[in-house]
Design a protein around this motif. Structure first.
Motif, mmCIF file in Angstrom:
data_model
loop_
_atom_site.group_PDB
_atom_site.id
_atom_site.type_symbol
_atom_site.label_atom_id
_atom_site.label_comp_id
_atom_site.label_asym_id
_atom_site.label_seq_id
_atom_site.Cartn_x
_atom_site.Cartn_y
_atom_site.Cartn_z
ATOM 1 N N TYR A 70 -20.230 33.334 -12.735
ATOM 2 C CA TYR A 70 -19.485 32.346 -11.375
ATOM 3 C C TYR A 70 -19.934 30.953 -13.054
ATOM 4 O O TYR A 70 -20.481 30.251 -13.072
ATOM 5 C CB TYR A 70 -20.296 32.312 -10.685
ATOM 6 C CG TYR A 70 -20.162 32.697 -9.870
ATOM 7 C CD1 TYR A 70 -19.276 33.270 -8.704
ATOM 8 C CD2 TYR A 70 -21.007 33.880 -9.019
ATOM 9 C CE1 TYR A 70 -18.695 34.050 -8.248
ATOM 10 C CE2 TYR A 70 -20.382 35.014 -8.412
ATOM 11 C CZ TYR A 70 -19.910 34.800 -7.286
ATOM 12 O OH TYR A 70 -19.729 35.806 -6.999
ATOM 13 N N THR A 71 -18.320 30.562 -12.716
ATOM 14 C CA THR A 71 -18.090 29.189 -13.965
ATOM 15 C C THR A 71 -17.926 28.403 -12.924
ATOM 16 O O THR A 71 -16.638 28.119 -12.462
ATOM 17 C CB THR A 71 -17.761 29.831 -15.008
ATOM 18 O OG1 THR A 71 -17.804 31.239 -15.905
ATOM 19 C CG2 THR A 71 -16.855 28.167 -15.973
ATOM 20 N N TYR A 72 -18.728 27.065 -13.074
ATOM 21 C CA TYR A 72 -18.228 25.930 -11.695
ATOM 22 C C TYR A 72 -18.492 24.595 -13.508
ATOM 23 O O TYR A 72 -19.125 24.443 -13.686
ATOM 24 C CB TYR A 72 -19.645 25.126 -11.270
ATOM 25 C CG TYR A 72 -19.292 26.901 -9.998
ATOM 26 C CD1 TYR A 72 -21.046 27.516 -10.742
ATOM 27 C CD2 TYR A 72 -18.963 26.616 -9.315
ATOM 28 C CE1 TYR A 72 -20.496 28.898 -9.788
ATOM 29 C CE2 TYR A 72 -19.426 27.473 -8.128
ATOM 30 C CZ TYR A 72 -20.351 28.754 -8.523
ATOM 31 O OH TYR A 72 -20.316 29.740 -7.195
ATOM 32 N N ASN A 73 -17.270 23.949 -13.164
ATOM 33 C CA ASN A 73 -16.384 23.132 -14.373
ATOM 34 C C ASN A 73 -15.799 21.756 -13.502
ATOM 35 O O ASN A 73 -15.012 21.285 -14.746
ATOM 36 C CB ASN A 73 -15.907 23.201 -15.234
ATOM 37 C CG ASN A 73 -14.225 24.795 -14.878
ATOM 38 O OD1 ASN A 73 -13.818 24.670 -13.744
ATOM 39 N ND2 ASN A 73 -13.284 25.429 -15.979
ATOM 40 N N LYS A 74 -15.547 21.894 -12.233
ATOM 41 C CA LYS A 74 -15.578 20.657 -11.758
ATOM 42 C C LYS A 74 -16.093 19.957 -11.309
ATOM 43 O O LYS A 74 -17.002 19.272 -11.868
ATOM 44 C CB LYS A 74 -14.956 20.628 -10.269
ATOM 45 C CG LYS A 74 -14.130 21.592 -10.071
ATOM 46 C CD LYS A 74 -13.812 21.803 -8.176
ATOM 47 C CE LYS A 74 -12.058 23.175 -8.273
ATOM 48 N NZ LYS A 74 -11.767 23.197 -7.515
ATOM 49 N N GLU A 106 -20.251 19.130 -9.678
ATOM 50 C CA GLU A 106 -20.699 21.099 -9.731
ATOM 51 C C GLU A 106 -21.761 20.666 -10.488
ATOM 52 O O GLU A 106 -22.824 21.345 -9.847
ATOM 53 C CB GLU A 106 -19.587 21.497 -9.807
ATOM 54 C CG GLU A 106 -18.828 21.990 -9.032
ATOM 55 C CD GLU A 106 -17.371 22.922 -9.072
ATOM 56 O OE1 GLU A 106 -16.352 23.111 -7.877
ATOM 57 O OE2 GLU A 106 -17.391 23.422 -9.803
ATOM 58 N N LEU A 150 -25.034 21.275 -9.448
ATOM 59 C CA LEU A 150 -26.560 22.882 -9.661
ATOM 60 C C LEU A 150 -27.074 23.023 -10.378
ATOM 61 O O LEU A 150 -28.483 23.411 -10.254
ATOM 62 C CB LEU A 150 -25.128 23.903 -9.936
ATOM 63 C CG LEU A 150 -23.679 24.576 -9.467
ATOM 64 C CD1 LEU A 150 -22.996 25.143 -9.893
ATOM 65 C CD2 LEU A 150 -24.234 25.103 -8.132
ATOM 66 N N PRO A 161 -19.293 22.139 -18.389
ATOM 67 C CA PRO A 161 -19.278 23.506 -16.828
ATOM 68 C C PRO A 161 -20.721 24.196 -16.723
ATOM 69 O O PRO A 161 -20.709 24.446 -18.145
ATOM 70 C CB PRO A 161 -17.656 23.992 -17.282
ATOM 71 C CG PRO A 161 -16.690 23.428 -18.157
ATOM 72 C CD PRO A 161 -18.243 22.920 -19.153
ATOM 73 N N SER A 203 -22.199 28.006 -15.711
ATOM 74 C CA SER A 203 -21.836 29.213 -15.332
ATOM 75 C C SER A 203 -23.836 29.480 -14.817
ATOM 76 O O SER A 203 -24.370 29.352 -14.977
ATOM 77 C CB SER A 203 -21.953 29.688 -16.812
ATOM 78 O OG SER A 203 -20.764 29.152 -18.008
#
Length: 437
Positions: A377-381, A384, A388, A423, A425
């Motif tokens: 899963y990639t979080y780039n907002k 985030e 994390l 971002p 990951s």
């Protein structure tokens, strides 16, 4: 013999018969004597001892049987007809007694010594049908023949036995001490009967300090070949690995049970363990030895340590080591199976254990490996990545509680270069559970 008148010369009767009385008396005497007869039978003392009871038993009214020891003869005297009949009977008695006495005088006893009881029995079985003319018996201590019969016939039988012995040859069995000891334990009489005599081989086995083959020279090779055909010795040397894996109570219990089974079934086989436990020697009948060797080799093959590599990714290796208790699998637990986690250029799991368990263990581990899934899963907002990263430890604990392994890496960590916020990951690896974030 002198004849005298029984009356006086002065009486009147004397004058009346004076001229004729002597002639009349002689005639009357010879007439009376003529009714009787006698026969002489010359004999010696030994013959008289044989016939005296029967001779005296011939006596009856009207005749007598007398033995004159000074003249060594038997005399029959009595009425003519009775003397004649009795003479015939006595003659028959004397003839039979003379034959018996002749046999006794010419009968001898001889003893022929042999080297062993087995040789005695072997020679006896081969000559007994040819010596009917003499009395043949055997003794066991010492082993010997006893011959009794007429001198000439005993001499001939002695020659026959000697001639048969000259055709014999004795050879030690060219076998190991283990196999010799096994052969000694057999019923050799039964063995000889079954494997030599019934097969037409004139041979026997002699049990001395060792065991020797005694046979007709023409049958020695046949006897040796039969021994080689029937018996076998197999040596099983253990490798250091087999000694280590099979040592202890398990191997001892296996061998004890095998020995007991062989003994209870009266199988013709013996198992000997060397003192250093580095080898087994199996001796006995060839077919049984072959079967027992297969059983033992199969047991040892099952105890042989085999190592097998199960290919896997590095993440799968990490996950299985940290999250799965592979040693608790029924196929692994208490089976002396070891698992190593390999993180080299060819990552995977190295499984080592006895051949009898390795297949089931590998199969069970591969089944577990097949259930592992990996999701990225990639979080780039905005915010985030920071959130994390800040709660990374808590999230990993929660993931582990669900049977998963959570890896959180920033782009910099992944690429190992830029310091700028990038971002994040999230790598989720699990056995099928969903990770709530």
């Amino acid at each position: 013999m002198t004849l005298k008148p029984s009356f006086g010369a002065d009486i009147l009767l004397c004058y009346k018969i004076a001229k004729d009385w002597k002639r009349h008396a002689e005639e009357a005497f010879w007439k009376f004597i003529g009714k009787f007869d006698f026969r002489d039978f010359p004999i010696d003392k030994d013959l008289w001892q044989k016939v005296k009871n029967k001779s005296r038993g011939l006596k009856a009214p009207g005749y007598d049987v007398l033995y004159c020891s000074t003249e060594n003869k038997i005399v029959i005297v009595g009425e003519q007809n009775k003397v004649s009949d009795t003479s015939k009977k006595l003659q028959e008695i004397l003839e039979k007694a003379r034959r018996v006495l002749e046999v006794e005088r010419n009968t001898v006893e001889e003893q022929i010594l042999l080297g062993s009881l087995e040789e005695l029995e072997f020679v006896h079985s081969n000559v007994k049908d040819t010596v009917s003319s003499v009395q043949l018996s055997t003794t066991t201590d010492p082993p010997a023949f006893k011959l009794k019969g007429l001198t000439e016939e005993v001499g001939q039988v002695r020659k026959d036995i000697s001639q048969f012995q000259s055709q014999l040859e004795s050879k030690p069995l060219n076998q190991s001490s283990y196999l010799i000891d096994f052969i000694k334990s057999l019923d050799l009489k039964k063995f000889v009967q079954t494997h030599f005599i019934q097969k037409g081989i004139k041979a026997t086995l002699v049990h001395k300090q060792s065991v020797e083959l005694l046979a007709l020279k023409a049958d020695v090779k046949k006897g040796e070949d039969k021994i080689k055909q029937l018996f076998q010795e197999v040596r099983i040397d253990f490798t250091p690995q087999q000694i280590k894996v099979a040592e202890g109570d398990k191997r001892k219990r296996f061998l004890d049970e095998l020995k007991f089974d062989l003994k209870s079934k009266d199988e013709g086989c013996r198992i000997i363990e060397e003192a250093n436990q580095a080898a087994l020697i199996i001796v006995g009948y060839a077919d049984i030895v072959s079967d027992v060797a297969k059983i033992i080799n199969s047991y040892l093959d099952n105890k042989k340590v085999i190592t097998q590599l199960i290919p896997a990714t590095l993440r799968q290796v990490d996950y299985m080591e940290s999250s799965l208790s592979l040693t608790e699998l029924p196929e692994v637990k208490n089976k002396d199976v070891t698992i190593s986690y390999i993180r080299t250029a060819s990552p995977g799991l190295k499984v080592s254990g006895a051949a009898e368990h390795i297949k089931e263990a590998v199969s069970a581990i591969e089944d577990k490996l097949s259930l592992i899934q990996s999701v990225i899963y990639t979080y780039n907002k905005p915010g985030e990545a920071t959130a994390l990263s800040k709660h990374k430890a808590i999230l990993q604990v929660k993931a582990k509680g669900h049977g998963c392994m959570l890896l959180i890496k920033t782009k910099e960590e992944s690429q190992g270069s830029s310091r700028l916020a990038k971002p994040v990951s999230v790598h989720e690896q699990s056995n099928g559970f969903n990770l709530p974030i």
